[in-house]
Design a protein around this motif. Structure first.
Motif, mmCIF file in Angstrom:
data_model
loop_
_atom_site.group_PDB
_atom_site.id
_atom_site.type_symbol
_atom_site.label_atom_id
_atom_site.label_comp_id
_atom_site.label_asym_id
_atom_site.label_seq_id
_atom_site.Cartn_x
_atom_site.Cartn_y
_atom_site.Cartn_z
ATOM 1 N N SER A 25 0.821 -1.195 0.000
ATOM 2 C CA SER A 25 0.000 0.000 0.000
ATOM 3 C C SER A 25 0.862 1.254 0.000
ATOM 4 C CB SER A 25 -0.926 0.000 1.227
ATOM 5 O OG SER A 25 -1.844 -1.058 1.168
ATOM 6 N N LEU A 26 1.867 1.293 0.854
ATOM 7 C CA LEU A 26 2.774 2.437 0.869
ATOM 8 C C LEU A 26 3.669 2.449 -0.361
ATOM 9 C CD1 LEU A 26 3.888 2.641 4.607
ATOM 10 C CD2 LEU A 26 2.291 4.127 3.397
ATOM 11 N N GLY A 27 4.195 1.270 -0.715
ATOM 12 C CA GLY A 27 5.064 1.191 -1.886
ATOM 13 C C GLY A 27 4.344 1.590 -3.158
ATOM 14 N N GLY A 28 3.100 1.139 -3.304
ATOM 15 C CA GLY A 28 2.330 1.497 -4.485
ATOM 16 C C GLY A 28 2.036 2.984 -4.545
ATOM 17 N N GLY A 29 1.814 3.600 -3.378
ATOM 18 C CA GLY A 29 1.582 5.038 -3.355
ATOM 19 C C GLY A 29 2.808 5.823 -3.790
ATOM 20 N N VAL A 30 3.975 5.409 -3.316
ATOM 21 C CA VAL A 30 5.220 6.069 -3.718
ATOM 22 C C VAL A 30 5.453 5.901 -5.214
ATOM 23 C CG1 VAL A 30 7.722 6.065 -3.442
ATOM 24 C CG2 VAL A 30 6.250 5.848 -1.430
ATOM 25 N N MET A 31 5.238 4.694 -5.719
ATOM 26 C CA MET A 31 5.406 4.437 -7.156
ATOM 27 C C MET A 31 4.464 5.296 -7.990
ATOM 28 S SD MET A 31 5.809 0.282 -7.184
ATOM 29 C CE MET A 31 5.615 0.202 -8.980
ATOM 30 N N ASN A 46 -2.390 -5.380 -4.131
ATOM 31 C CA ASN A 46 -2.713 -4.165 -3.384
ATOM 32 C C ASN A 46 -1.923 -2.948 -3.845
ATOM 33 O OD1 ASN A 46 -4.616 -4.586 -0.849
ATOM 34 N ND2 ASN A 46 -3.416 -6.456 -1.081
ATOM 35 N N ALA A 47 -0.849 -3.160 -4.596
ATOM 36 C CA ALA A 47 -0.023 -2.041 -5.043
ATOM 37 C C ALA A 47 -0.761 -1.130 -6.005
ATOM 38 C CB ALA A 47 1.255 -2.567 -5.693
ATOM 39 N N VAL A 90 6.540 15.501 -2.587
ATOM 40 C CA VAL A 90 6.024 15.220 -1.249
ATOM 41 C C VAL A 90 6.557 13.857 -0.817
ATOM 42 C CG1 VAL A 90 3.945 14.832 0.119
ATOM 43 C CG2 VAL A 90 3.961 16.573 -1.680
ATOM 44 N N GLY A 91 7.135 13.766 0.371
ATOM 45 C CA GLY A 91 7.659 12.507 0.873
ATOM 46 C C GLY A 91 6.707 11.862 1.866
ATOM 47 N N LEU A 92 7.031 10.632 2.252
ATOM 48 C CA LEU A 92 6.196 9.928 3.218
ATOM 49 C C LEU A 92 6.162 10.652 4.558
ATOM 50 C CD1 LEU A 92 6.935 6.135 2.596
ATOM 51 C CD2 LEU A 92 4.786 7.350 2.231
ATOM 52 N N MET A 93 7.272 11.289 4.916
ATOM 53 C CA MET A 93 7.286 12.013 6.182
ATOM 54 C C MET A 93 6.344 13.215 6.142
ATOM 55 S SD MET A 93 8.915 10.325 8.287
ATOM 56 C CE MET A 93 8.753 11.541 9.577
ATOM 57 N N THR A 94 6.119 13.767 4.945
ATOM 58 C CA THR A 94 5.125 14.830 4.819
ATOM 59 C C THR A 94 3.758 14.316 5.230
ATOM 60 O OG1 THR A 94 6.370 15.689 2.929
ATOM 61 C CG2 THR A 94 4.146 16.548 3.260
ATOM 62 N N VAL A 95 3.448 13.105 4.798
ATOM 63 C CA VAL A 95 2.171 12.484 5.132
ATOM 64 C C VAL A 95 2.085 12.243 6.637
ATOM 65 C CG1 VAL A 95 0.627 10.552 4.651
ATOM 66 C CG2 VAL A 95 2.192 11.351 2.877
ATOM 67 N N VAL A 96 3.152 11.688 7.205
ATOM 68 C CA VAL A 96 3.152 11.346 8.630
ATOM 69 C C VAL A 96 3.021 12.599 9.494
ATOM 70 C CG1 VAL A 96 4.519 10.330 10.491
ATOM 71 C CG2 VAL A 96 4.468 9.236 8.240
ATOM 72 N N ARG A 97 3.622 13.712 9.046
ATOM 73 C CA ARG A 97 3.566 14.946 9.844
ATOM 74 C C ARG A 97 2.246 15.697 9.680
ATOM 75 N NH1 ARG A 97 9.046 15.555 7.981
ATOM 76 N NH2 ARG A 97 8.273 16.964 6.351
ATOM 77 N N ASP A 98 1.433 15.277 8.746
ATOM 78 C CA ASP A 98 0.141 15.930 8.528
ATOM 79 C C ASP A 98 -0.830 15.432 9.594
ATOM 80 O OD1 ASP A 98 -2.288 16.901 7.675
ATOM 81 O OD2 ASP A 98 -1.995 16.377 5.573
ATOM 82 N N GLY A 99 -0.949 16.187 10.676
ATOM 83 C CA GLY A 99 -1.710 15.728 11.835
ATOM 84 C C GLY A 99 -3.163 15.438 11.533
ATOM 85 N N ARG A 100 -3.814 16.341 10.799
ATOM 86 C CA ARG A 100 -5.231 16.134 10.537
ATOM 87 C C ARG A 100 -5.445 14.908 9.648
ATOM 88 N NH1 ARG A 100 -8.752 21.168 8.967
ATOM 89 N NH2 ARG A 100 -7.293 21.341 7.242
ATOM 90 N N SER A 105 -5.249 15.839 0.365
ATOM 91 C CA SER A 105 -3.970 15.471 -0.238
ATOM 92 C C SER A 105 -3.453 16.576 -1.144
ATOM 93 C CB SER A 105 -4.122 14.190 -1.068
ATOM 94 O OG SER A 105 -4.697 13.147 -0.323
ATOM 95 N N PRO A 106 -2.160 16.923 -1.060
ATOM 96 C CA PRO A 106 -1.573 17.817 -2.057
ATOM 97 C C PRO A 106 -1.561 17.119 -3.414
ATOM 98 C CG PRO A 106 0.134 16.888 -0.664
ATOM 99 C CD PRO A 106 -1.175 16.477 -0.063
ATOM 100 N N VAL A 107 -1.635 17.893 -4.479
ATOM 101 C CA VAL A 107 -1.793 17.326 -5.820
ATOM 102 C C VAL A 107 -0.700 16.322 -6.154
ATOM 103 C CG1 VAL A 107 -1.968 17.876 -8.273
ATOM 104 C CG2 VAL A 107 -2.903 19.448 -6.567
ATOM 105 N N HIS A 108 0.543 16.667 -5.844
ATOM 106 C CA HIS A 108 1.653 15.808 -6.242
ATOM 107 C C HIS A 108 2.000 14.759 -5.183
ATOM 108 C CE1 HIS A 108 2.057 19.538 -8.639
ATOM 109 N NE2 HIS A 108 2.275 18.670 -9.605
ATOM 110 N N GLY A 109 1.148 14.637 -4.179
ATOM 111 C CA GLY A 109 1.355 13.598 -3.176
ATOM 112 C C GLY A 109 0.166 12.671 -3.061
ATOM 113 N N ARG A 110 -0.723 12.692 -4.060
ATOM 114 C CA ARG A 110 -1.948 11.895 -3.967
ATOM 115 C C ARG A 110 -1.658 10.406 -3.830
ATOM 116 N NH1 ARG A 110 -5.286 15.168 -8.583
ATOM 117 N NH2 ARG A 110 -6.316 16.660 -7.193
ATOM 118 N N GLY A 111 -0.656 9.923 -4.524
ATOM 119 C CA GLY A 111 -0.342 8.499 -4.440
ATOM 120 C C GLY A 111 0.060 8.097 -3.037
ATOM 121 N N ARG A 112 0.953 8.866 -2.416
ATOM 122 C CA ARG A 112 1.407 8.551 -1.061
ATOM 123 C C ARG A 112 0.255 8.650 -0.052
ATOM 124 N NH1 ARG A 112 5.783 10.812 -3.661
ATOM 125 N NH2 ARG A 112 7.832 9.898 -3.233
#
Length: 447
Positions: A75-81, A126-127, A215-225, A341-348
Motif C-alpha cells: 500500500s505504501l510502496g504502491g503510493g510512492v510508485m 494491493n499495489a 512530497v515525501g512519506l514524512m510529509t504524510v506522517v507529519r500531517d496531523g489532521r 492530499s496535495p496534488v503531487h502527493g496523492r499516491g502517497r
C-alpha cells in the motif's frame, strides 16, 4: 405514478448518475470491474489450502496473514510508485505481477513456497489501489469525485458478487482453473490499461527555473489532521472486518450453518449493487462531515445490534444497517482523502489510507478471536458500538474547521490525448483554495 413514468424517472436517474464523467474514467472503471470479475484467490484461498491441499486451519490462517502483510507493505510502496513513476506504469507493473504470481500460486506445492507466493500476491494486488484512486482524482473534476468513487465501489462489489458465484462452480471443477482464470483476467486488465489509459499524473511546475521537491512519506506522517483521518479509518475498518470474522463465528455459536452465513452476507452485496447509485445521488453534495459521523454511528451500532440476533432474519437486519453505513462511508471517505492530499502527493496519501484496511485485515481476526474466547461475542459487538461512537466524535472534531468550499479544490488534471504524454494541471486563479493543515499546505506550495 404510471409504470411508464416510473421507468422514465429511473432512466433519467441512471443517466444523471453516469453522465458527465471523462471517458478515461470509464476505462479505469472497466478495468476495475474486469479485475474484480476475476477475483478467486481472496475468496477461496482458505478452502484451497484446507480442502484441496490438506493443510491445517492454523497454516491457512498463517498464509492469509502473510497475504495481508504483503498488502500492508504494498500500500505504501504502491503510493510512492504512483507519485514517482506515474499512475499508468504502477498499474501496469502491479497487474502484470499479480497475474504472474496468481498463476504461480496454482502450481507451487511446498508449504514455504505457497506462503511466499501468497505474500507476493497480496503485495502485487494491493499495489495498484493507491494508483487507481490517485488517477481517478486526477481525471475527474472535484464536483464529480464522490459520484466517481461511488461508481467505482459499485463496480468492485458487482464484480465480486458475480465472481464469488462463478468461482464457486470453478472450484468444484478445479482450483487450478480458478487461479489461471484470475491470472488471465488480471493480465487482460493490464492490456486494457496499456491500450486505453493515458498517464494522468500532474506535471510538477517549475519555480524559479528549478523543479520543486516532491512530497515525501514524512510529509504524510507529519500531517496531523490527515493522520487523524487515517486513524479513524482504521477504526471503521476494524468494525467492517467483523462481517467476515465475528459474524460467522457468532452465527456458528447460534447453531446456524455456513450456507446461512453465505445467504446473509449475500445480502450485503445485493444491497450495495442495488442502492449504491441512488444513495450516492442523495449524498453527493451533502456535508461530508455529517455523512462520516452518520456512517460511523450506523456501522458501530449496526454491528452492535448483532448482540441481539439469533436467527437468520435478525442477522439479515443487522447487515442492512451496516451495509447502509458502508454505502455512505466508502465514497465519502475516499473523497475526503483526496481533498486533504496535495496534488503531487496523492499516491502517497492514498497509499497511507489504503494501508489502514490492510492493517485492519491483520488485526481484526486477532481482536475478534481473543474477545470472543475470553469474554463472549456480545462484548465484541459492544466494542463495535463504542468504536463507531469514537469514530463519529473523531470526525466531528477533525472536520469542524473545514470550510464547505473544500469540496471545490481547484485541481483538475487534464488527461493528455496521447498515452505517452504526461498530463498538465490547470489551477484557475478565480477559485478559492481550501484551508489545509500546515504540513499539507507547505507541501502543496512546494509542489
Amino acid at each position: 405514478m404510471s409504470t411508464a413514468g416510473l421507468l422514465a424517472g429511473a432512466r433519467r436517474a441512471v443517466s444523471e448518475s453516469v453522465s458527465g464523467l471523462p471517458r478515461e474514467f470509464w476505462w479505469l472503471w472497466t478495468s476495475t470491474l474486469v479485475n474484480r470479475l476475476g477475483g478467486f484467490v481472496a475468496t477461496f484461498l482458505v478452502l484451497y489450502l484446507t480442502s484441496d491441499r490438506g493443510h491445517s486451519a492454523a497454516y491457512a490462517g498463517l498464509v492469509v496473514s502473510l497475504y495481508g502483510l504483503g498488502g500492508v507493505v504494498a500500500s505504501l510502496g504502491g503510493g510512492v510508485m504512483a507519485d514517482r513513476l506515474g499512475r499508468r506504469p504502477t498499474l501496469l507493473i502491479s497487474q502484470v505481477a499479480t497475474g504472474l504470481s496468481v498463476a504461480a500460486l496454482g502450481f507451487v506445492h511446498h508449504p514455504v513456497a505457497i506462503a511466499a507466493v501468497a505474500c507476493l500476491v497480496g503485495a502485487a494486488s494491493n499495489a495498484s489501489r493507491p494508483a487507481v484512486q490517485a488517477m481517478m482524482a486526477d481525471i475527474v473534476p472535484p464536483k464529480d469525485r464522490v459520484r466517481a468513487f461511488s461508481l467505482n465501489y459499485w463496480a468492485i462489489n458487482l464484480g465480486f458478487a458475480i465472481s464469488a458465484v462463478a468461482a464457486g462452480f470453478i472450484a468444484e471443477y478445479s482450483y487450478l482453473a480458478g487461479f489461471l482464470g484470475e491470472a488471465a483476467m488480471t493480465l487482460a486488465c493490464a492490456v486494457l490499461i496499456f491500450v486505453k489509459l493515458p498517464e494522468s499524473r500532474p506535471e510538477r511546475p517549475a519555480a524559479g527555473g528549478a523543479a520543486e521537491p516532491a512530497v515525501g512519506l514524512m510529509t504524510v506522517v507529519r500531517d496531523g489532521r490527515f493522520m487523524g483521518v487515517v486513524g479513524l479509518s482504521f477504526l471503521i475498518a476494524l468494525i467492517f472486518m467483523q462481517g467476515h470474522i465475528g459474524v460467522p463465528l457468532a452465527m456458528g455459536q447460534d447453531g446456524l450453518s455456513a450456507s446461512d452465513y453465505g445467504t446473509v452476507m449475500a445480502l450485503n452485496g445485493v444491497l450495495i449493487v442495488a442502492l449504491q447509485i441512488p444513495v450516492t445521488r442523495f449524498i453527493e453534495h451533502r456535508d461530508p462531515r455529517r455523512l462520516l459521523i452518520l456512517s460511523s454511528v450506523l456501522a458501530g451500532y449496526g454491528f452492535g445490534l448483532t448482540a441481539f440476533a439469533g436467527s437468520i432474519g435478525l442477522y439479515a437486519l443487522t447487515v442492512v444497517v451496516w451495509t447502509l453505513a458502508e454505502i455512505v462511508n466508502a465514497p465519502t471517505q475516499t473523497g475526503l482523502v483526496v481533498r486533504l492530499s496535495p496534488v503531487h502527493g496523492r499516491g502517497r496519501y492514498q497509499g497511507m489510507y489504503t494501508m489502514t484496511w490492510s492493517v485492519a485485515m491483520l488485526v481484526a481476526p486477532l481482536v475478534a478471536g481473543v474477545v470472543i474466547d475470553r469474554f463472549g461475542a456480545d462484548w465484541l459487538w459492544g466494542m463495535c458500538a463504542v468504536l463507531g461512537s469514537v469514530a463519529g466524535l473523531g470526525y466531528w472534531a477533525l472536520m469542524r474547521n473545514l470550510p464547505q468550499d473544500v469540496a471545490e479544490e481547484p485541481v483538475v488534471a487534464e488527461v493528455s490525448a496521447s498515452a505517452e504524454e504526461p498530463a498538465s494541471v490547470v489551477e484557475p486563479a478565480s477559485v478559492v483554495k481550501p484551508v489545509e493543515s500546515a504540513p499539507v499546505a507547505e507541501a502543496a506550495r512546494k509542489a
